[in-house]
Write an enzyme that holds these catalytic residues in place. Structure first.
Site, PDB file in Angstrom:
ATOM      1  N   LYS A  43       0.911  -1.159  -0.008  1.00  0.00           N
ATOM      2  CA  LYS A  43       0.049  -0.109  -0.214  1.00  0.00           C
ATOM      3  C   LYS A  43       0.766   1.136   0.004  1.00  0.00           C
ATOM      4  O   LYS A  43       0.360   2.284  -0.274  1.00  0.00           O
ATOM      5  CB  LYS A  43      -0.786   0.152   1.322  1.00  0.00           C
ATOM      6  CG  LYS A  43      -1.823  -1.159   1.458  1.00  0.00           C
ATOM      7  CD  LYS A  43      -2.095  -1.337   2.872  1.00  0.00           C
ATOM      8  CE  LYS A  43      -2.791  -2.648   3.256  1.00  0.00           C
ATOM      9  NZ  LYS A  43      -3.114  -2.895   4.691  1.00  0.00           N
ATOM     10  N   GLY A  44       2.123   1.133   0.058  1.00  0.00           N
ATOM     11  CA  GLY A  44       2.991   2.155   0.427  1.00  0.00           C
ATOM     12  C   GLY A  44       3.081   3.334  -0.744  1.00  0.00           C
ATOM     13  O   GLY A  44       3.171   4.472  -0.364  1.00  0.00           O
ATOM     14  N   GLU A  99       7.669   3.516  -6.550  1.00  0.00           N
ATOM     15  CA  GLU A  99       7.726   3.223  -5.408  1.00  0.00           C
ATOM     16  C   GLU A  99       7.883   4.095  -4.187  1.00  0.00           C
ATOM     17  O   GLU A  99       8.428   5.325  -4.499  1.00  0.00           O
ATOM     18  CB  GLU A  99       9.053   2.265  -5.144  1.00  0.00           C
ATOM     19  CG  GLU A  99       8.751   0.812  -4.958  1.00  0.00           C
ATOM     20  CD  GLU A  99       8.300   0.353  -3.538  1.00  0.00           C
ATOM     21  OE1 GLU A  99       7.635   0.828  -2.962  1.00  0.00           O
ATOM     22  OE2 GLU A  99       8.708  -0.727  -3.076  1.00  0.00           O
ATOM     23  N   ASP A 100       7.734   4.000  -3.062  1.00  0.00           N
ATOM     24  CA  ASP A 100       7.658   4.870  -1.656  1.00  0.00           C
ATOM     25  C   ASP A 100       9.257   5.099  -1.420  1.00  0.00           C
ATOM     26  O   ASP A 100       9.818   6.214  -1.261  1.00  0.00           O
ATOM     27  CB  ASP A 100       6.797   4.420  -0.597  1.00  0.00           C
ATOM     28  CG  ASP A 100       6.773   3.018  -0.114  1.00  0.00           C
ATOM     29  OD1 ASP A 100       7.513   2.244  -0.816  1.00  0.00           O
ATOM     30  OD2 ASP A 100       6.194   2.509   0.660  1.00  0.00           O
ATOM     31  N   ASP A 103      15.358   0.441   0.064  1.00  0.00           N
ATOM     32  CA  ASP A 103      15.858   0.404   1.389  1.00  0.00           C
ATOM     33  C   ASP A 103      17.198  -0.671   0.890  1.00  0.00           C
ATOM     34  O   ASP A 103      18.113  -0.127   0.168  1.00  0.00           O
ATOM     35  CB  ASP A 103      15.135  -0.370   2.404  1.00  0.00           C
ATOM     36  CG  ASP A 103      16.203  -0.505   3.968  1.00  0.00           C
ATOM     37  OD1 ASP A 103      17.008   0.115   3.824  1.00  0.00           O
ATOM     38  OD2 ASP A 103      15.468  -1.161   4.680  1.00  0.00           O
ATOM     39  N   LYS A 131      17.131   4.973   0.642  1.00  0.00           N
ATOM     40  CA  LYS A 131      18.093   4.720   1.571  1.00  0.00           C
ATOM     41  C   LYS A 131      19.627   4.042   0.891  1.00  0.00           C
ATOM     42  O   LYS A 131      19.848   3.032   1.102  1.00  0.00           O
ATOM     43  CB  LYS A 131      17.655   3.935   2.556  1.00  0.00           C
ATOM     44  CG  LYS A 131      16.584   4.581   3.438  1.00  0.00           C
ATOM     45  CD  LYS A 131      16.212   3.545   4.509  1.00  0.00           C
ATOM     46  CE  LYS A 131      14.882   3.925   5.344  1.00  0.00           C
ATOM     47  NZ  LYS A 131      14.534   2.892   6.351  1.00  0.00           N
ATOM     48  N   PHE A 153      13.983   4.944  10.550  1.00  0.00           N
ATOM     49  CA  PHE A 153      12.663   4.356  10.126  1.00  0.00           C
ATOM     50  C   PHE A 153      11.570   5.527   9.795  1.00  0.00           C
ATOM     51  O   PHE A 153      11.498   6.415  10.782  1.00  0.00           O
ATOM     52  CB  PHE A 153      12.087   3.213  11.188  1.00  0.00           C
ATOM     53  CG  PHE A 153      11.041   2.505  10.513  1.00  0.00           C
ATOM     54  CD1 PHE A 153      11.382   1.390   9.889  1.00  0.00           C
ATOM     55  CD2 PHE A 153       9.841   2.896  10.835  1.00  0.00           C
ATOM     56  CE1 PHE A 153      10.560   0.456   9.339  1.00  0.00           C
ATOM     57  CE2 PHE A 153       8.698   2.277   9.868  1.00  0.00           C
ATOM     58  CZ  PHE A 153       9.183   0.764   9.426  1.00  0.00           C
ATOM     59  N   ASP A 160       4.782   3.049   6.581  1.00  0.00           N
ATOM     60  CA  ASP A 160       4.010   2.623   7.836  1.00  0.00           C
ATOM     61  C   ASP A 160       4.857   2.058   8.842  1.00  0.00           C
ATOM     62  O   ASP A 160       5.977   1.727   8.354  1.00  0.00           O
ATOM     63  CB  ASP A 160       2.952   1.597   7.531  1.00  0.00           C
ATOM     64  CG  ASP A 160       3.343   0.214   7.045  1.00  0.00           C
ATOM     65  OD1 ASP A 160       4.178   0.223   6.274  1.00  0.00           O
ATOM     66  OD2 ASP A 160       3.223  -0.657   7.954  1.00  0.00           O
ATOM     67  N   ARG A 166       0.372   5.952   7.686  1.00  0.00           N
ATOM     68  CA  ARG A 166       0.621   5.935   6.249  1.00  0.00           C
ATOM     69  C   ARG A 166      -0.133   7.162   6.002  1.00  0.00           C
ATOM     70  O   ARG A 166       0.511   7.945   4.964  1.00  0.00           O
ATOM     71  CB  ARG A 166      -0.124   4.886   5.559  1.00  0.00           C
ATOM     72  CG  ARG A 166       0.544   3.434   5.782  1.00  0.00           C
ATOM     73  CD  ARG A 166      -0.295   2.534   4.727  1.00  0.00           C
ATOM     74  NE  ARG A 166       0.175   1.180   4.846  1.00  0.00           N
ATOM     75  CZ  ARG A 166       1.185   0.661   4.393  1.00  0.00           C
ATOM     76  NH1 ARG A 166       1.856   1.190   3.719  1.00  0.00           N
ATOM     77  NH2 ARG A 166       1.233  -0.840   4.802  1.00  0.00           N
TER      78      ARG A 166
HETATM   79  P1  IMP Z   1      13.677  -3.309   0.715  1.00  0.00           P
HETATM   80  O1  IMP Z   1      13.455  -4.673   0.052  1.00  0.00           O
HETATM   81  O2  IMP Z   1      14.629  -3.460   1.762  1.00  0.00           O
HETATM   82  O3  IMP Z   1      14.304  -2.427  -0.364  1.00  0.00           O
HETATM   83  O4  IMP Z   1      12.438  -2.710   1.054  1.00  0.00           O
HETATM   84  C1  IMP Z   1      11.701  -1.992   0.595  1.00  0.00           C
HETATM   85  C2  IMP Z   1      10.272  -1.782   1.526  1.00  0.00           C
HETATM   86  O5  IMP Z   1      10.453  -1.786   2.916  1.00  0.00           O
HETATM   87  C3  IMP Z   1       9.496  -0.562   1.147  1.00  0.00           C
HETATM   88  O6  IMP Z   1       8.700  -0.737   0.039  1.00  0.00           O
HETATM   89  C4  IMP Z   1       8.734  -0.443   2.359  1.00  0.00           C
HETATM   90  O7  IMP Z   1       7.683  -1.267   2.518  1.00  0.00           O
HETATM   91  C5  IMP Z   1       9.612  -0.792   3.491  1.00  0.00           C
HETATM   92  N1  IMP Z   1      10.373   0.070   4.230  1.00  0.00           N
HETATM   93  C6  IMP Z   1      11.946   0.231   3.883  1.00  0.00           C
HETATM   94  N2  IMP Z   1      12.306   1.336   4.791  1.00  0.00           N
HETATM   95  C7  IMP Z   1      11.251   1.867   5.549  1.00  0.00           C
HETATM   96  C8  IMP Z   1      10.886   2.781   6.609  1.00  0.00           C
HETATM   97  O8  IMP Z   1      11.773   3.637   6.903  1.00  0.00           O
HETATM   98  N3  IMP Z   1       9.678   2.974   6.731  1.00  0.00           N
HETATM   99  C9  IMP Z   1       8.590   2.300   6.371  1.00  0.00           C
HETATM  100  N4  IMP Z   1       8.861   1.352   5.597  1.00  0.00           N
HETATM  101  C10 IMP Z   1       9.934   0.970   4.930  1.00  0.00           C
HETATM  102 MG    MG Z   2       6.516  -0.398   0.257  1.00  0.00          MG
END
Ligand code: IMP
Ligand code: MG
Length: 185
Positions: A43-44, A99-100, A103, A131, A153, A160, A166
């Protein structure tokens, strides 16, 4: 009265609005009259997609997918499962994955593999937040990036913490004490 879950505001509503408008202008110029399909992950990405698409000066289709990622403790295994697929056919289309936040990059890496297999003419990423310091996947085609994000975070504007916050119109850094609290229920 409820205590604020936010340690500090990272990006105000106004800062987000201006940056989204810039990104939309760039995307409009770059894609021109191509068949643009904006895809986001529920949902992000919902708020970003809604604002970004409304600021485009070119027509675009939108579509959604939903995934679950398995986490082990604080970390992530990177195992992702599709729980809602797209309705649109991607063949020959110019797909922009909206994408939101990125990470580690594992989620995006999985999505790119899945969508690339469907023969789009072009597939690229537009992320509001990045990030970069935490990236473990290094071949992501990030064509548009809103802001560099700190290793903290973040919540709000789609992001969320345990499905809360959110709906905040700004992006804030979550109080670190909250992350340490056990899940209720
Ligand atoms: P990745 O697979 O590690 O790149 O993670 C991506 C997903 O982790 C994002 O689409 C978010 O849903 C979640 N995420 C990563 N960092 C944050 C944060 O700081 N706050 C909330 N959700 C996060
Ligand atoms: Mg997400």
């Amino acid at each position: 009265m409820r205590a604020t879950p936010i340690e500090r505001v990272l990006l105000t509503e106004e800062q987000i609005r201006l940056r989204v408008r810039d990104l939309a202008a760039q995307i409009s110029a770059d894609y021109g009259d191509r068949d643009l399909l904006l895809v986001t992950v529920l949902k992000g990405g919902l708020y970003f997609l809604a604002d970004l698409s409304r600021s485009l000066t070119i027509p675009a289709a939108i579509d959604f997918m939903a995934i679950t990622s398995y986490r082990g403790g604080q970390g992530r295994s990177g195992a992702v499962r599709l729980i809602k697929d797209l309705d649109e056919d991607l063949t020959g289309r110019h797909v922009l994955l909206v994408e939101d936040i990125i990470d580690t990059g594992l989620t995006m890496s999985y999505l790119m593999r899945t969508l690339r297999a469907r023969d789009p003419a072009d597939l690229a990423i537009c992320t509001l937040l990045d990030k970069t310091a935490r990236r473990i996947v290094d071949d992501l085609p990030i064509r548009y990036r809103g802001f560099e994000a700190p290793d903290a975070f973040l919540v709000g504007y789609g992001l969320d913490f345990r499905e809360q916050y959110r709906n905040f119109p700004y992006i804030g850094i979550l109080q670190p004490e909250l992350i340490a609290t056990p899940v209720q229920g």
